[in-house]
Design an enzyme around this catalytic site. Structure first.
Site, PDB file in Angstrom:
ATOM      1  N   LYS A  23       0.830  -1.195   0.000  1.00 33.27           N
ATOM      2  CA  LYS A  23       0.000   0.000   0.000  1.00 33.27           C
ATOM      3  C   LYS A  23       0.872   1.256   0.000  1.00 33.27           C
ATOM      4  O   LYS A  23       0.646   2.180  -0.775  1.00 33.27           O
ATOM      5  CB  LYS A  23      -0.907  -0.038   1.233  1.00 33.27           C
ATOM      6  CG  LYS A  23      -2.118   0.835   1.120  1.00 33.27           C
ATOM      7  CD  LYS A  23      -3.054   0.631   2.326  1.00 33.27           C
ATOM      8  CE  LYS A  23      -3.748  -0.709   2.291  1.00 33.27           C
ATOM      9  NZ  LYS A  23      -4.414  -1.072   3.535  1.00 33.27           N
ATOM     10  N   ARG A  93      -3.642   2.802   8.416  1.00 31.04           N
ATOM     11  CA  ARG A  93      -3.936   1.521   7.756  1.00 31.04           C
ATOM     12  C   ARG A  93      -2.687   0.661   7.690  1.00 31.04           C
ATOM     13  O   ARG A  93      -1.582   1.148   7.509  1.00 31.04           O
ATOM     14  CB  ARG A  93      -4.439   1.767   6.332  1.00 31.04           C
ATOM     15  CG  ARG A  93      -5.445   2.884   6.254  1.00 31.04           C
ATOM     16  CD  ARG A  93      -5.870   3.154   4.838  1.00 31.04           C
ATOM     17  NE  ARG A  93      -6.878   2.209   4.417  1.00 31.04           N
ATOM     18  CZ  ARG A  93      -7.425   2.220   3.209  1.00 31.04           C
ATOM     19  NH1 ARG A  93      -7.013   3.068   2.291  1.00 31.04           N
ATOM     20  NH2 ARG A  93      -8.349   1.353   2.901  1.00 31.04           N
ATOM     21  N   GLY A 102      -7.062 -10.376   7.361  1.00 32.37           N
ATOM     22  CA  GLY A 102      -6.875 -10.987   8.679  1.00 32.37           C
ATOM     23  C   GLY A 102      -6.129 -10.069   9.608  1.00 32.37           C
ATOM     24  O   GLY A 102      -6.156 -10.213  10.820  1.00 32.37           O
ATOM     25  N   MET A 104      -5.230  -6.002  10.992  1.00 32.67           N
ATOM     26  CA  MET A 104      -5.986  -4.797  11.215  1.00 32.67           C
ATOM     27  C   MET A 104      -6.077  -4.033   9.902  1.00 32.67           C
ATOM     28  O   MET A 104      -5.100  -3.913   9.183  1.00 32.67           O
ATOM     29  CB  MET A 104      -5.297  -3.907  12.233  1.00 32.67           C
ATOM     30  CG  MET A 104      -6.208  -2.797  12.676  1.00 32.67           C
ATOM     31  SD  MET A 104      -5.322  -1.434  13.387  1.00 32.67           S
ATOM     32  CE  MET A 104      -5.176  -0.389  11.961  1.00 32.67           C
ATOM     33  N   ARG A 337      -3.756  -1.324  -6.090  1.00 36.87           N
ATOM     34  CA  ARG A 337      -2.919  -2.529  -5.975  1.00 36.87           C
ATOM     35  C   ARG A 337      -3.305  -3.483  -7.097  1.00 36.87           C
ATOM     36  O   ARG A 337      -4.391  -3.349  -7.684  1.00 36.87           O
ATOM     37  CB  ARG A 337      -3.119  -3.205  -4.629  1.00 36.87           C
ATOM     38  CG  ARG A 337      -4.549  -3.623  -4.387  1.00 36.87           C
ATOM     39  CD  ARG A 337      -4.703  -4.253  -3.015  1.00 36.87           C
ATOM     40  NE  ARG A 337      -6.113  -4.395  -2.682  1.00 36.87           N
ATOM     41  CZ  ARG A 337      -6.561  -4.695  -1.488  1.00 36.87           C
ATOM     42  NH1 ARG A 337      -5.732  -4.892  -0.495  1.00 36.87           N
ATOM     43  NH2 ARG A 337      -7.842  -4.820  -1.255  1.00 36.87           N
ATOM     44  N   HIS A 455      -2.607 -41.505   4.381  1.00 41.14           N
ATOM     45  CA  HIS A 455      -3.160 -42.310   3.299  1.00 41.14           C
ATOM     46  C   HIS A 455      -4.307 -41.578   2.604  1.00 41.14           C
ATOM     47  O   HIS A 455      -4.352 -41.461   1.383  1.00 41.14           O
ATOM     48  CB  HIS A 455      -3.640 -43.652   3.862  1.00 41.14           C
ATOM     49  CG  HIS A 455      -4.253 -44.545   2.828  1.00 41.14           C
ATOM     50  ND1 HIS A 455      -5.604 -44.543   2.564  1.00 41.14           N
ATOM     51  CD2 HIS A 455      -3.688 -45.415   1.958  1.00 41.14           C
ATOM     52  CE1 HIS A 455      -5.849 -45.405   1.585  1.00 41.14           C
ATOM     53  NE2 HIS A 455      -4.701 -45.946   1.199  1.00 41.14           N
ATOM     54  N   SER A 764      15.102 -41.244  -6.882  1.00 41.56           N
ATOM     55  CA  SER A 764      13.862 -40.482  -6.772  1.00 41.56           C
ATOM     56  C   SER A 764      13.699 -40.129  -5.296  1.00 41.56           C
ATOM     57  O   SER A 764      13.659 -41.014  -4.441  1.00 41.56           O
ATOM     58  CB  SER A 764      12.695 -41.335  -7.267  1.00 41.56           C
ATOM     59  OG  SER A 764      11.499 -40.616  -7.136  1.00 41.56           O
ATOM     60  N   CYS A 831       9.469 -37.725  -5.891  1.00 42.12           N
ATOM     61  CA  CYS A 831       8.119 -38.288  -6.013  1.00 42.12           C
ATOM     62  C   CYS A 831       7.334 -38.181  -4.715  1.00 42.12           C
ATOM     63  O   CYS A 831       6.223 -38.672  -4.617  1.00 42.12           O
ATOM     64  CB  CYS A 831       8.177 -39.726  -6.506  1.00 42.12           C
ATOM     65  SG  CYS A 831       8.958 -40.845  -5.335  1.00 42.12           S
ATOM     66  N   TYR A 851      13.451 -33.945 -12.796  1.00 43.75           N
ATOM     67  CA  TYR A 851      11.985 -33.948 -12.909  1.00 43.75           C
ATOM     68  C   TYR A 851      11.330 -33.912 -11.541  1.00 43.75           C
ATOM     69  O   TYR A 851      11.971 -34.196 -10.526  1.00 43.75           O
ATOM     70  CB  TYR A 851      11.496 -35.187 -13.677  1.00 43.75           C
ATOM     71  CG  TYR A 851      11.690 -36.498 -12.939  1.00 43.75           C
ATOM     72  CD1 TYR A 851      10.689 -37.007 -12.114  1.00 43.75           C
ATOM     73  CD2 TYR A 851      12.868 -37.230 -13.068  1.00 43.75           C
ATOM     74  CE1 TYR A 851      10.870 -38.209 -11.430  1.00 43.75           C
ATOM     75  CE2 TYR A 851      13.057 -38.416 -12.390  1.00 43.75           C
ATOM     76  CZ  TYR A 851      12.046 -38.905 -11.566  1.00 43.75           C
ATOM     77  OH  TYR A 851      12.221 -40.068 -10.882  1.00 43.75           O
TER      78      TYR A 851
HETATM   79  C1  PEP Z   1       7.841 -40.955  -0.076  1.00 47.15           C
HETATM   80  O1  PEP Z   1       8.179 -41.494   0.975  1.00 47.15           O
HETATM   81  O2  PEP Z   1       8.050 -39.751  -0.306  1.00 47.15           O
HETATM   82  C2  PEP Z   1       7.135 -41.708  -1.110  1.00 47.15           C
HETATM   83  C3  PEP Z   1       6.857 -41.163  -2.271  1.00 47.15           C
HETATM   84  O3  PEP Z   1       6.725 -42.954  -0.783  1.00 47.15           O
HETATM   85  P1  PEP Z   1       5.424 -43.270   0.090  1.00 47.15           P
HETATM   86  O4  PEP Z   1       4.664 -41.996   0.248  1.00 47.15           O
HETATM   87  O5  PEP Z   1       4.672 -44.297  -0.661  1.00 47.15           O
HETATM   88  O6  PEP Z   1       6.019 -43.774   1.361  1.00 47.15           O
END
Ligand code: PEP
Ligand code: MG
Length: 876
Positions: A23, A93, A102, A104, A337, A455, A764, A831, A851
């Site tokens: 601002k 302000r 959130g 003031m 803004r 999970h 990975s 991953c 990747y």
């Molecule tokens: C991990 O542990 O980051 C992974 C990809 O394997 P999982 O979540 O299946 O344990």
């Protein structure tokens, strides 16, 4: 000279965001552009940080600088603070670097007291206006500075209106306003035990403190965590001379956007109110008029405003959100803004600005927040219905989208009810792999326990199903088929709605609307793809998910969790036979039953992904996850397996582990039971050969061994893989390359990555486990205590959601470096769930990975985040 903490608007400019907040920087910039801005000064974000360093006090130096600038401001405005003859009144302000709801917001009319108000009444010849301003000030100051509830004051106004028999505030006259002032001050004294402060300088300093204090209020902390805004940024404070939109019928105030923030349409959009101050527009007591009406009502003012709006948009090269006030026919700009906008509008505006020649394609890519793309891919609540709904609870925003349906408590019911055409929300304490089909059938999933990598969260994200996890306030009674939350009891079959993008839970039905993707989306994503260096793969276990991900632009599968395939149909029986087998021969027989299933699954995956890489991970979870826990299930399954209940119970108790996550899982299973790895290799390689021959294409399967901590573990399992695979390939008389690699998810593997890379052709990073094991926090239970960590400022965000770049990140970088030393062409990816989180993707880009792999619905987000990371990197 002491450090400078306070800046006149005329001393700053738009580039000083870090110091002056958004601002403040924009007010300075508009001043520099010669626009009609009521003048004032900005107290810097550094002053806020200093306030906290000094133990929540504004030190003498900063106070002196504030008063010094107040004097300069008086000179510029030709008015004096506290002068009844010609008083200077100010607004105070907050203004952080990033706009932050959130905190003031605003105090208007500061500087009024019993003497000044009289002067103001005389000076303006408008007592009603003067006393209206005064009562507003007392109300706002009490609310935001002294934390007195606004509602108490509203009650007094309502009582006054009832006494007078009128409906609108505007129907109250000067005497009524004077009376309100008295009543407000009495209330203030009752509540605070002291008189309302009369010295304008005291009022000012208290207001500045309140702004600094609001940086640390719980709402602001939650917002910061959600948006990854660092705590140490602090907020600036803007003190601006007041102009009065409530000084008569040629005055007014309003808010407008240069384009429509909901659709992106290029047309001035906004509203205003005549004879009003800012908060009236927001409060909704009177209905504002559309901005287009101003053209008829005050054509000159409108023309000037439209021209300023246009200049500002050209100047900032982005859609602007502006606040303005008209005082006796003269226009003032109070703020501008870059406007907040919906995902659809963000895309349209970015693309339109390119077409209008205002910004480059690369710049456009930076203009859309990757997280916003979610809204384009998932159903959302109908906006009007959502406005009326009241959340009854909140969990973790585990998988985005909106869901509305009838409550069911078991995966079987979810499946059965859905088959009858009902829309259901599955409510569970937690979910486990056996709930997969029910989860797929549900509109949404709500769990009591479990964090962002539980999970439920992982699987729901994979499916693109909305999920709210870890709402500990819910009490579930499975037997009575009900749950309670916030004093409400919700039975099976009752409607609830959940929002996986905010974590909100509603005890009612809120209709949802399907996501819509416009043609702009593809064009825009093409620009993103042109800019990025990282490849984007997906975590997918089924052909359906893989196909979905491919549509979203996935260039391979970075993680296929084979165990997710173990639960469907009859296969679970064969899995259980394998687990209860007492000797190698029986185990091999059970595995032989599983083989055709696995092979079929892999063939289907290869068919979908064709020549794209597919990384298949071998069995990972502890075996007990495949066995029943409930007494009645144990009986039934013992019967199916043709063993006694006692025998099955013994197997279950033998598999019991105190810390299953640190137990017999991952490659340790293959070390104990090499025949499992042998079966899985056979399934992968045979499937690859079949699809290669069938489609006449090259398939290059990649086999990934999980949870390796010591190179000899990998060496051992790899030998089984290569022996089995080489024989199959030789027998089939084909040439096919395959790779064997590992996950880096145990800190030791990262530390020993140079050794591990001797065997691994790729790494990975499994950052779910790597985070769990680096911190020593259970990924399923950390949600229970992380709130305390946020409160105590030990953590600013959930390390399972946003990669801990400092600690876990150091292991990632180390492993990448060591891995490349041994094997310069080693392929590196991630991953863990972080692969779809924008700030973590940026880290992966900067760490030089090849990747990222994430759940299908996050693929577009990762593509955009990777592009933004590359662009930012190239500009550094
Ligand atoms: C991990 O542990 O980051 C992974 C990809 O394997 P999982 O979540 O299946 O344990
Ligand atoms: Mg893991």
């Amino acid at each position: 000279m002491s450090h400078k903490y306070v800046y006149l608007f005329s001393e700053g400019n738009g580039k000083m965001r870090e110091l002056l907040g958004g601002k403040g920087a924009n007010l300075a910039e508009m001043t520099g552009l010669g626009m009609p801005v009521p003048q004032g000064f900005t107290i810097s974000t550094e002053a806020c940080t200093q306030y906290y360093t000094d133990g929540r006090q504004i030190n003498a130096d900063i106070q002196a600088q504030i008063y010094d600038h107040l004097a300069k401001m008086e000179e510029i405005c030709g008015k004096k603070f506290g002068d009844p003859e010609n008083p200077l009144l100010v607004s105070v302000r907050s203004g952080a670097r990033a706009s932050m709801p959130g905190m003031m917001d605003t105090i208007l009319n500061l500087g009024l007291n019993d003497t000044v108000v009289k002067g103001l009444a005389a000076f303006t010849n408008n007592p009603r206006f003067a006393y209206d301003s005064y009562r507003r000030f007392i109300q706002m100051f009490s609310d935001v500075v002294m934390e007195q509830p606004k509602s108490e004051f509203e009650k007094i106004i309502d009582a006054k209106k009832a006494e007078k028999g009128v409906k609108l505030d505007t129907e109250l006259d000067a005497d009524d306003m004077m009376d309100l002032v008295c009543r407000f001050k009495t209330l203030y004294k009752q509540q605070k035990g002291e008189d309302f402060p009369t010295d304008p300088k005291v009022q000012l300093m208290e207001a500045v403190k309140a702004v600094f204090r609001s940086w640390d209020n719980p709402r602001a902390n939650v917002y910061r965590r959600m948006n990854e805004i660092p705590y140490d940024w602090g907020t600036a404070v803007n003190v601006q001379s007041m102009v009065f939109g409530n000084s008569g019928n040629t005055s007014g105030t309003g808010v407008a956007f240069t384009r429509n923030p909901a659709t992106g349409e290029k047309k001035l959009f906004g509203e205003y109110l005549i004879n009003a101050q800012g908060e009236d527009v927001v409060a909704g007591i009177r209905t504002p008029q559309p901005i287009a009406d101003l053209e008829k009502q005050m054509p000159e003012v409108y023309k000037q405003f439209a021209s300023i709006a246009n200049t500002l948009e050209q100047h900032y090269q982005d859609m602007q959100d502006m606040e303005f006030t008209i005082e006796n026919g003269k226009l003032y700009m109070l703020q501008t803004r870059n406007g907040k906008r919906t995902a659809a509008a963000a895309l349209k505006i970015a693309v339109d600005l390119v077409d209008e020649g205002m910004i480059s394609e690369e710049e456009a890519v930076l203009r859309v927040d990757p997280k916003q793309l979610d809204a384009l891919l998932h159903p959302q609540f109908d906006a009007a219905a959502l406005k009326k709904a009241q959340a009854i609870g909140k969990g973790l925003a585990a998988s985005p989208g909106a869901a509305c349906g009838k409550v069911v408590f078991t995966a079987e019911d979810a499946k059965a009810w859905a088959a009858n055409g009902e829309k259901v929300v599955l409510v569970r304490l937690e979910t486990s792999p056996e709930d997969i089909e029910g989860m797929a059938a549900a509109e949404g999933i709500l769990t009591v326990r479990g964090g962002m990598t539980s999970h439920a969260a992982v699987v729901a994200r994979g499916m693109g199903t909305c999920c709210v996890s870890g709402c500990g306030e819910i009490n579930v009674d499975y037997d009575a088929k009900l749950f309670t939350l916030a004093g409400r009891t919700i039975h099976e079959g009752d409607y609830i709605s959940i929002d996986g993008s905010t974590g909100n839970i509603y005890g009612e039905a809120i209709p949802t609307v399907e996501a819509s993707i416009s043609g702009d989306f593809e064009r825009f994503m093409k620009w993103a793809d042109d800019a990025r260096r990282l490849d984007v793969y997906t975590n997918a276990d089924t052909p359906r998910d893989a196909a979905q991900a491919k549509k979203f632009g996935a260039e391979g599968i970075g993680l296929c969790r084979t165990e997710h395939m173990f639960f469907e149909g009859d296969r679970i029986k064969a899995v259980r036979e394998m687990i209860v087998a007492k000797d190698l021969e029986t185990r091999k027989k059970a595995l032989a039953k599983l083989l055709p299933y696995q092979q079929g699954d892999f063939e289907a995956l290869f068919r979908v992904m064709e020549e794209h890489p597919v990384v298949i991970r071998f069995l990972d979870p502890p075996l007990h996850e495949f066995l029943p826990t409930k007494e009645e299930d144990i009986k039934e399954i013992a019967g199916e397996l043709d063993i006694s209940v006692a025998e099955l119970k013994e197997v279950i108790s033998n598999l019991h582990e105190f810390n299953p996550m640190l137990g017999h899982r991952g490659c340790r299973l293959a070390v104990s039971y090499p025949e499992i790895a042998e079966m899985q290799t056979t399934a992968v390689i045979t499937a690859a050969i079949h699809v290669m021959q069938e489609k006449n294409i090259q398939i290059r399967p990649e086999i990934m061994i999980p949870l390796v901590g010591e190179v000899k573990e990998l060496q051992y399992v790899k030998k089984i893989v290569t022996t089995t695979a080489d024989k199959l390939i030789a027998d089939a008389g084909v040439t096919m390359k395959y790779e064997v690699g590992t996950m880096i998810e145990i800190p030791r593997a990262a530390l020993m990555a140079d050794e591990v890379a001797k065997e691994a052709e790729f790494f990975s990073f499994g950052t779910n486990d790597l985070t769990q094991m680096t911190f020593g926090f259970s990924r399923d239970d950390a949600g229970k205590f992380l709130d305390a960590y946020y409160e105590k400022k030990i953590f600013e965000s959930d390390p399972f959601e946003h990669l801990d770049q400092k600690g876990v990140g150091r292991l990632v970088k180390l492993a990448a470096k060591l891995g490349r030393e041994t094997r310069p062409d080693i392929h590196l990816g991630i991953c863990g769930e972080h692969g779809g989180d924008p700030s973590s993707v940026e880290f992966c880009h900067n760490a030089g990975l090849d990747y990222v792999s994430c759940s299908p619905f996050r693929v577009p987000i990762a593509r955009l985040a990777a592009a933004q990371a590359a662009i930012k990197d190239s500009r550094n």
